[in-house]
Design a protein around this motif. Structure first.
Motif, PDB file in Angstrom:
ATOM      1  N   VAL A 113      -6.121   4.955  -2.738  1.00 42.44           N
ATOM      2  CA  VAL A 113      -5.532   4.679  -3.459  1.00 42.44           C
ATOM      3  C   VAL A 113      -6.135   6.052  -4.251  1.00 42.44           C
ATOM      4  N   GLU A 114      -7.180   5.779  -4.762  1.00 37.01           N
ATOM      5  CA  GLU A 114      -8.247   6.946  -4.884  1.00 37.01           C
ATOM      6  C   GLU A 114      -8.353   8.504  -4.557  1.00 37.01           C
ATOM      7  N   LEU A 115      -8.293   8.180  -2.793  1.00 35.69           N
ATOM      8  CA  LEU A 115      -8.089   9.583  -2.355  1.00 35.69           C
ATOM      9  C   LEU A 115      -6.497  10.636  -2.638  1.00 35.69           C
ATOM     10  N   ILE A 116      -5.349   9.777  -3.314  1.00 36.16           N
ATOM     11  CA  ILE A 116      -4.143  10.571  -3.196  1.00 36.16           C
ATOM     12  C   ILE A 116      -4.021  11.433  -4.279  1.00 36.16           C
ATOM     13  N   ASN A 117      -3.655  12.458  -4.248  1.00 39.66           N
ATOM     14  CA  ASN A 117      -3.497  12.883  -5.444  1.00 39.66           C
ATOM     15  C   ASN A 117      -1.918  13.493  -5.813  1.00 39.66           C
ATOM     16  N   SER A 118      -1.860  13.481  -7.303  1.00 37.73           N
ATOM     17  CA  SER A 118      -0.231  14.133  -8.188  1.00 37.73           C
ATOM     18  C   SER A 118       0.316  15.147  -7.222  1.00 37.73           C
ATOM     19  N   ILE A 119       1.481  14.786  -7.323  1.00 35.91           N
ATOM     20  CA  ILE A 119       1.892  15.855  -6.544  1.00 35.91           C
ATOM     21  C   ILE A 119       3.000  16.767  -7.268  1.00 35.91           C
ATOM     22  N   LEU A 120       4.090  15.255  -8.233  1.00 35.47           N
ATOM     23  CA  LEU A 120       5.037  15.591  -9.308  1.00 35.47           C
ATOM     24  C   LEU A 120       4.193  15.231 -10.158  1.00 35.47           C
ATOM     25  N   LEU A 149       1.178  -1.149   0.236  1.00 35.14           N
ATOM     26  CA  LEU A 149       0.045   0.189   0.188  1.00 35.14           C
ATOM     27  C   LEU A 149       0.789   1.217   0.041  1.00 35.14           C
ATOM     28  N   THR A 150       1.775   1.640   1.071  1.00 35.98           N
ATOM     29  CA  THR A 150       2.898   2.494   0.847  1.00 35.98           C
ATOM     30  C   THR A 150       3.486   2.968  -0.244  1.00 35.98           C
ATOM     31  N   ALA A 151       4.202   1.784  -1.017  1.00 35.49           N
ATOM     32  CA  ALA A 151       4.862   1.762  -2.385  1.00 35.49           C
ATOM     33  C   ALA A 151       3.941   2.391  -2.975  1.00 35.49           C
ATOM     34  N   LYS A 152       2.263   1.092  -3.606  1.00 33.32           N
ATOM     35  CA  LYS A 152       1.001   2.510  -4.442  1.00 33.32           C
ATOM     36  C   LYS A 152       1.411   3.786  -4.166  1.00 33.32           C
ATOM     37  N   LEU A 153       0.798   3.735  -2.932  1.00 29.25           N
ATOM     38  CA  LEU A 153       0.273   5.736  -2.784  1.00 29.25           C
ATOM     39  C   LEU A 153       0.975   6.164  -3.275  1.00 29.25           C
ATOM     40  N   LEU A 154       2.821   5.715  -2.431  1.00 29.89           N
ATOM     41  CA  LEU A 154       3.763   7.203  -2.766  1.00 29.89           C
ATOM     42  C   LEU A 154       3.905   7.130  -4.755  1.00 29.89           C
ATOM     43  N   ALA A 155       3.973   5.556  -5.724  1.00 26.99           N
ATOM     44  CA  ALA A 155       4.127   5.946  -7.065  1.00 26.99           C
ATOM     45  C   ALA A 155       2.917   6.946  -7.366  1.00 26.99           C
ATOM     46  N   LYS A 156       1.429   6.393  -6.537  1.00 19.21           N
ATOM     47  CA  LYS A 156       0.236   8.156  -7.112  1.00 19.21           C
ATOM     48  C   LYS A 156       0.437   9.246  -6.632  1.00 19.21           C
ATOM     49  N   THR A 157       1.477   9.514  -6.112  1.00 14.26           N
ATOM     50  CA  THR A 157       2.271  10.768  -5.872  1.00 14.26           C
ATOM     51  C   THR A 157       2.916  11.423  -7.320  1.00 14.26           C
ATOM     52  N   ILE A 158       3.258  10.560  -7.754  1.00 15.13           N
ATOM     53  CA  ILE A 158       3.879  11.226  -9.332  1.00 15.13           C
ATOM     54  C   ILE A 158       2.928  10.716 -10.566  1.00 15.13           C
ATOM     55  N   SER A 159       2.768  12.199 -11.010  1.00 19.57           N
ATOM     56  CA  SER A 159       2.022  11.489 -11.537  1.00 19.57           C
ATOM     57  C   SER A 159       2.331  11.303 -13.464  1.00 19.57           C
ATOM     58  N   THR A 160       2.922   9.370 -13.639  1.00 19.72           N
ATOM     59  CA  THR A 160       3.122   8.859 -13.928  1.00 19.72           C
ATOM     60  C   THR A 160       2.052   7.279 -14.143  1.00 19.72           C
ATOM     61  N   ASP A 161       2.914   6.220 -14.862  1.00 14.96           N
ATOM     62  CA  ASP A 161       2.342   5.226 -15.054  1.00 14.96           C
ATOM     63  C   ASP A 161       3.258   4.228 -14.509  1.00 14.96           C
TER      64      ASP A 161
END
Length: 325
Positions: A207-214, A59-71
């Motif tokens: 994961v849907e609650l997380i917004n992309s930052i970078l 979950l931590t890895a998936k959330l971190l990935a979501k903060t970067i707007s990439t595949d």
């Protein structure tokens, strides 16, 4: 060693604060883990997450990935998985009478490999080239990975049935090995409170609650700032002494490679930037040494039988070497 800050790191610190806030919507505690993951992202290094089931590694890895707007791609490793299931395979095209390469799930930007130690050596070895050189070669053709490219892998240290030990050559390609422990009592209460008050939709897919930052472009710019960090010659010598000591310790059967020296340098520059400094201190190096070295050294059989851990020996090495001032 005193330096005046010459690089404006305000945008990097703002990005870090926003990413922490986004992940903090779901993950309680684990600040050290999140700091190390952020350090790895800015140092452009792969990460191995180790912990018992249920401590939110995936979950931590998936959330971190979501903060970067990439595949993002998730690969569940299993004992019957073949290298082609990860990298891709050549498929015959009857229209052209030629083989077309069908890319596998590794062709993404942030790749989460769940339970990496569940696949046999042949499949694990398929990751060697792509992790080190950011490319794969199939039938004589080279396919480069798109930027950014980061592998985050999880493994369970307790369960042994149906698992395969990662080869040292692969372990060496991970910038960090991060140990995720159980939460404290208070953190567990907060986890339960958050789960209780969260809506059913949010609980089923947080994961849907997380917004992309970078964006990838912003990440590139921030990494460039990290590379420009000042590193005094005394710090370089300090890193070299630490790594050199792992090769000469009577308690260590296999010491760290030069890749570990470079990893510790790049990670220290990234951590310094996250902490708002454009120069590296001995404390940065000391803080990151266990995460950089714990998977790169092998203790002697005698030390292992005594119950010593790599962390114990790393602590002794750090205590032994004089800290530059």
């Amino acid at each position: 060693m005193e330096f005046e800050s010459r690089i404006d790191l305000s945008d990097l610190q703002e990005a870090v604060a926003n990413i922490r806030a986004e992940i903090g919507k779901i993950i309680i505690g684990q600040q050290n883990t999140i700091d190390l993951l952020l350090t790895a992202i800015f140092a452009d290094g792969h990460v191995l997450l180790e912990g018992v089931p249920g401590v939110a590694k995936t979950l931590t890895a998936k959330l971190l990935a979501k903060t970067i707007s990439t595949d993002f791609s998730r690969i569940q490793f299993t004992p019957d998985m073949m290298p082609s299931d990860v990298l891709g395979t050549a498929i015959f095209n009857p229209k052209t009478a030629e083989f077309d390469f069908k890319k596998g799930p590794i062709f993404s930007n942030i790749i989460l490999i769940d339970e990496i130690n569940r696949s046999p050596a042949k499949t694990q070895a398929a990751l060697f080239e792509v992790m080190e050189e950011r490319q794969i070669t199939n039938s004589g053709t080279t396919y480069p990975m798109s930027f950014p490219f980061l592998v985050m892998a999880t493994q369970n240290p307790i369960e042994q049935e149906g698992t395969y030990r990662l080869p040292e050559a692969q372990l060496d390609r991970f910038l960090f090995k991060i140990i995720i422990n159980y939460p404290s009592y208070q953190e567990e209460v907060q986890i339960l409170q958050g789960n209780h008050t969260r809506s059913s939709a949010a609980s089923s897919n947080p994961v849907e609650l997380i917004n992309s930052i970078l964006t990838p472009a912003q990440l590139t710019a921030l990494r460039e700032k990290v590379r420009q960090s000042i590193v005094d010659i005394k710090i370089l010598e300090y890193i070299a002494k630490i790594i050199h000591e792992t090769r000469n310790s009577k308690f260590i059967y296999l010491g760290a490679s030069p890749r570990a020296s470079v990893a510790l340098l790049n990670a220290s520059k990234a951590l310094a930037a996250i902490r708002g400094r454009d120069f590296v201190t001995p404390e940065d190096v000391q803080e990151l040494t266990p995460a950089v070295l714990r998977h790169r050294i092998i203790l002697t059989p005698e030390k292992e039988m005594e119950g010593s851990t790599p962390e114990d020996i790393i602590a002794q090495i750090l205590q032994k070497i004089e800290v530059p001032r």
